[in-house]
Design a protein around this motif. Sequence first.
Motif, mmCIF file in Angstrom:
data_model
loop_
_atom_site.group_PDB
_atom_site.id
_atom_site.type_symbol
_atom_site.label_atom_id
_atom_site.label_comp_id
_atom_site.label_asym_id
_atom_site.label_seq_id
_atom_site.Cartn_x
_atom_site.Cartn_y
_atom_site.Cartn_z
ATOM 1 N N GLU A 72 -5.146 1.503 17.164
ATOM 2 C CA GLU A 72 -4.826 2.852 17.628
ATOM 3 C C GLU A 72 -4.851 3.903 16.519
ATOM 4 O OE1 GLU A 72 -4.245 5.891 20.152
ATOM 5 O OE2 GLU A 72 -4.565 3.830 20.782
ATOM 6 N N PRO A 73 -4.244 3.639 15.352
ATOM 7 C CA PRO A 73 -4.257 4.688 14.324
ATOM 8 C C PRO A 73 -5.646 4.958 13.738
ATOM 9 C CG PRO A 73 -2.615 3.007 13.787
ATOM 10 C CD PRO A 73 -3.412 2.520 14.950
ATOM 11 N N GLY A 74 -6.578 4.039 13.933
ATOM 12 C CA GLY A 74 -7.914 4.233 13.392
ATOM 13 C C GLY A 74 -8.027 3.879 11.925
ATOM 14 N N LEU A 75 -7.030 4.223 11.140
ATOM 15 C CA LEU A 75 -7.031 3.950 9.707
ATOM 16 C C LEU A 75 -6.452 2.558 9.475
ATOM 17 C CD1 LEU A 75 -7.878 5.435 7.166
ATOM 18 C CD2 LEU A 75 -5.602 6.384 7.036
ATOM 19 N N ALA A 76 -7.299 1.612 9.090
ATOM 20 C CA ALA A 76 -6.895 0.213 9.017
ATOM 21 C C ALA A 76 -6.388 -0.206 7.642
ATOM 22 C CB ALA A 76 -8.066 -0.678 9.427
ATOM 23 N N TYR A 77 -6.904 0.423 6.566
ATOM 24 C CA TYR A 77 -6.640 -0.103 5.232
ATOM 25 C C TYR A 77 -6.797 1.014 4.208
ATOM 26 C CZ TYR A 77 -7.345 -3.155 1.122
ATOM 27 O OH TYR A 77 -7.253 -3.777 -0.090
ATOM 28 N N ILE A 78 -5.875 1.056 3.253
ATOM 29 C CA ILE A 78 -5.996 1.962 2.104
ATOM 30 C C ILE A 78 -5.622 1.176 0.856
ATOM 31 C CG2 ILE A 78 -5.155 4.046 0.942
ATOM 32 C CD1 ILE A 78 -4.567 5.263 3.640
ATOM 33 N N GLU A 79 -6.436 1.338 -0.165
ATOM 34 C CA GLU A 79 -6.192 0.710 -1.463
ATOM 35 C C GLU A 79 -6.329 1.794 -2.525
ATOM 36 O OE1 GLU A 79 -8.256 -3.124 -2.305
ATOM 37 O OE2 GLU A 79 -9.154 -1.952 -3.934
ATOM 38 N N ILE A 80 -5.301 1.957 -3.349
ATOM 39 C CA ILE A 80 -5.320 2.958 -4.422
ATOM 40 C C ILE A 80 -5.210 2.241 -5.752
ATOM 41 C CG2 ILE A 80 -4.159 4.967 -5.437
ATOM 42 C CD1 ILE A 80 -3.166 5.642 -2.606
ATOM 43 N N ASP A 81 -6.170 2.488 -6.607
ATOM 44 C CA ASP A 81 -6.210 1.878 -7.942
ATOM 45 C C ASP A 81 -6.091 0.355 -7.859
ATOM 46 O OD1 ASP A 81 -6.560 2.058 -10.696
ATOM 47 O OD2 ASP A 81 -4.425 2.332 -11.097
ATOM 48 N N GLY A 82 -6.751 -0.239 -6.847
ATOM 49 C CA GLY A 82 -6.781 -1.683 -6.693
ATOM 50 C C GLY A 82 -5.586 -2.280 -5.960
ATOM 51 N N ARG A 83 -4.606 -1.436 -5.552
ATOM 52 C CA ARG A 83 -3.417 -1.948 -4.872
ATOM 53 C C ARG A 83 -3.431 -1.552 -3.398
ATOM 54 N NH1 ARG A 83 1.583 -1.147 -3.078
ATOM 55 N NH2 ARG A 83 1.892 1.039 -3.532
ATOM 56 N N PRO A 84 -3.468 -2.559 -2.504
ATOM 57 C CA PRO A 84 -3.422 -2.258 -1.068
ATOM 58 C C PRO A 84 -2.066 -1.698 -0.666
ATOM 59 C CG PRO A 84 -4.057 -4.562 -1.467
ATOM 60 C CD PRO A 84 -3.598 -3.988 -2.771
ATOM 61 N N SER A 96 2.016 12.497 2.805
ATOM 62 C CA SER A 96 1.849 13.189 1.519
ATOM 63 C C SER A 96 0.466 13.816 1.384
ATOM 64 C CB SER A 96 2.114 12.245 0.346
ATOM 65 O OG SER A 96 1.037 11.348 0.149
ATOM 66 N N ASP A 97 -0.510 13.307 2.137
ATOM 67 C CA ASP A 97 -1.859 13.877 2.099
ATOM 68 C C ASP A 97 -2.008 15.042 3.075
ATOM 69 O OD1 ASP A 97 -4.409 13.925 0.916
ATOM 70 O OD2 ASP A 97 -5.282 12.828 2.604
ATOM 71 N N GLY A 98 -0.931 15.403 3.762
ATOM 72 C CA GLY A 98 -0.953 16.595 4.598
ATOM 73 C C GLY A 98 -1.166 16.356 6.075
ATOM 74 N N PHE A 99 -0.975 15.120 6.557
ATOM 75 C CA PHE A 99 -1.292 14.808 7.940
ATOM 76 C C PHE A 99 -0.080 14.592 8.849
ATOM 77 C CE2 PHE A 99 -5.204 13.822 5.676
ATOM 78 C CZ PHE A 99 -6.126 14.493 6.471
ATOM 79 N N ALA A 100 1.091 15.034 8.441
ATOM 80 C CA ALA A 100 2.267 14.945 9.320
ATOM 81 C C ALA A 100 1.987 15.801 10.559
ATOM 82 C CB ALA A 100 3.514 15.427 8.604
ATOM 83 N N PRO A 101 2.007 15.204 11.753
ATOM 84 C CA PRO A 101 1.647 15.962 12.962
ATOM 85 C C PRO A 101 2.459 17.237 13.154
ATOM 86 C CG PRO A 101 1.869 13.620 13.481
ATOM 87 C CD PRO A 101 2.331 13.806 12.057
ATOM 88 N N LYS A 111 -7.146 18.213 18.989
ATOM 89 C CA LYS A 111 -7.700 16.866 19.182
ATOM 90 C C LYS A 111 -7.546 15.995 17.934
ATOM 91 C CE LYS A 111 -12.403 18.155 18.007
ATOM 92 N NZ LYS A 111 -13.767 18.264 18.423
ATOM 93 N N MET A 112 -7.285 16.607 16.800
ATOM 94 C CA MET A 112 -7.101 15.862 15.555
ATOM 95 C C MET A 112 -5.682 15.289 15.448
ATOM 96 S SD MET A 112 -7.540 17.225 11.639
ATOM 97 C CE MET A 112 -5.837 17.604 11.247
ATOM 98 N N ILE A 113 -4.730 15.906 16.103
ATOM 99 C CA ILE A 113 -3.326 15.556 15.913
ATOM 100 C C ILE A 113 -2.953 14.340 16.760
ATOM 101 C CG2 ILE A 113 -0.951 16.375 16.095
ATOM 102 C CD1 ILE A 113 -2.144 19.203 15.556
ATOM 103 N N GLY A 114 -2.476 13.297 16.072
ATOM 104 C CA GLY A 114 -2.056 12.073 16.730
ATOM 105 C C GLY A 114 -0.543 11.964 16.771
ATOM 106 N N ALA A 115 -0.066 10.807 17.180
ATOM 107 C CA ALA A 115 1.375 10.571 17.286
ATOM 108 C C ALA A 115 2.021 10.370 15.919
ATOM 109 C CB ALA A 115 1.640 9.355 18.168
ATOM 110 N N THR A 116 1.247 9.881 14.945
ATOM 111 C CA THR A 116 1.757 9.631 13.599
ATOM 112 C C THR A 116 0.840 10.291 12.575
ATOM 113 O OG1 THR A 116 0.454 7.620 13.303
ATOM 114 C CG2 THR A 116 2.646 7.364 14.319
ATOM 115 N N ALA A 117 1.314 10.369 11.346
ATOM 116 C CA ALA A 117 0.476 10.905 10.269
ATOM 117 C C ALA A 117 -0.733 9.996 10.047
ATOM 118 C CB ALA A 117 1.291 11.045 8.989
ATOM 119 N N ARG A 118 -0.515 8.694 10.118
ATOM 120 C CA ARG A 118 -1.614 7.744 9.939
ATOM 121 C C ARG A 118 -2.700 7.942 11.000
ATOM 122 N NH1 ARG A 118 -0.923 1.166 9.620
ATOM 123 N NH2 ARG A 118 -3.133 0.673 9.365
#
Length: 146
Positions: A72-84, A96-101, A111-118
């Motif tokens: 549902e969130p569409g975004l399945a995985y994020i890894e920053i500097d090698g750390r999932p 923190s990236d600005g996506f709080a609904p 249409k961009m705004i979902g139930a969660t920031a993710r």
Amino acid sequence: MVAYSFKTFFGPQIEDGSKTHTIRGHRRRHAHVGEPVQLFTGMRTRHCRKIIPDPVCIAVLPILMMSSDLIEPGLAYIEIDGRPLNRDEIEAFAVSDGFAPERLRGIAPAKMIGATARETMGRFWAAENPGTSFQGVIIKWEACGS
């Protein structure tokens, strides 16, 4: 000095210091640690506006993001500097990236705004970046008043 352009709806969060980074694809040159960065909305248009005085870059880290239409969130995985990031960290990162609904209602496309920031971040990335995998960098700058 490197300049970055943002969607108008991110401007207030950059101004109040709640958004202090940007995710960008690889390009010839990004900001270097210790270098000022210029932050704009509407770059290369007559509506161009500098968001805040030039903050200093404090980090440039590799980032990998993967999406899937199977969740549902569409975004399945994020890894920053090698750390999932785990599920809770992904939600906090999306905020923190600005996506709080609640911060985007009324100023970003509905249409961009979902139930969660993710979910909201997932919708944005699906619309802006073709494919299911994104590799780039996260550029962080000092918070306002630092």
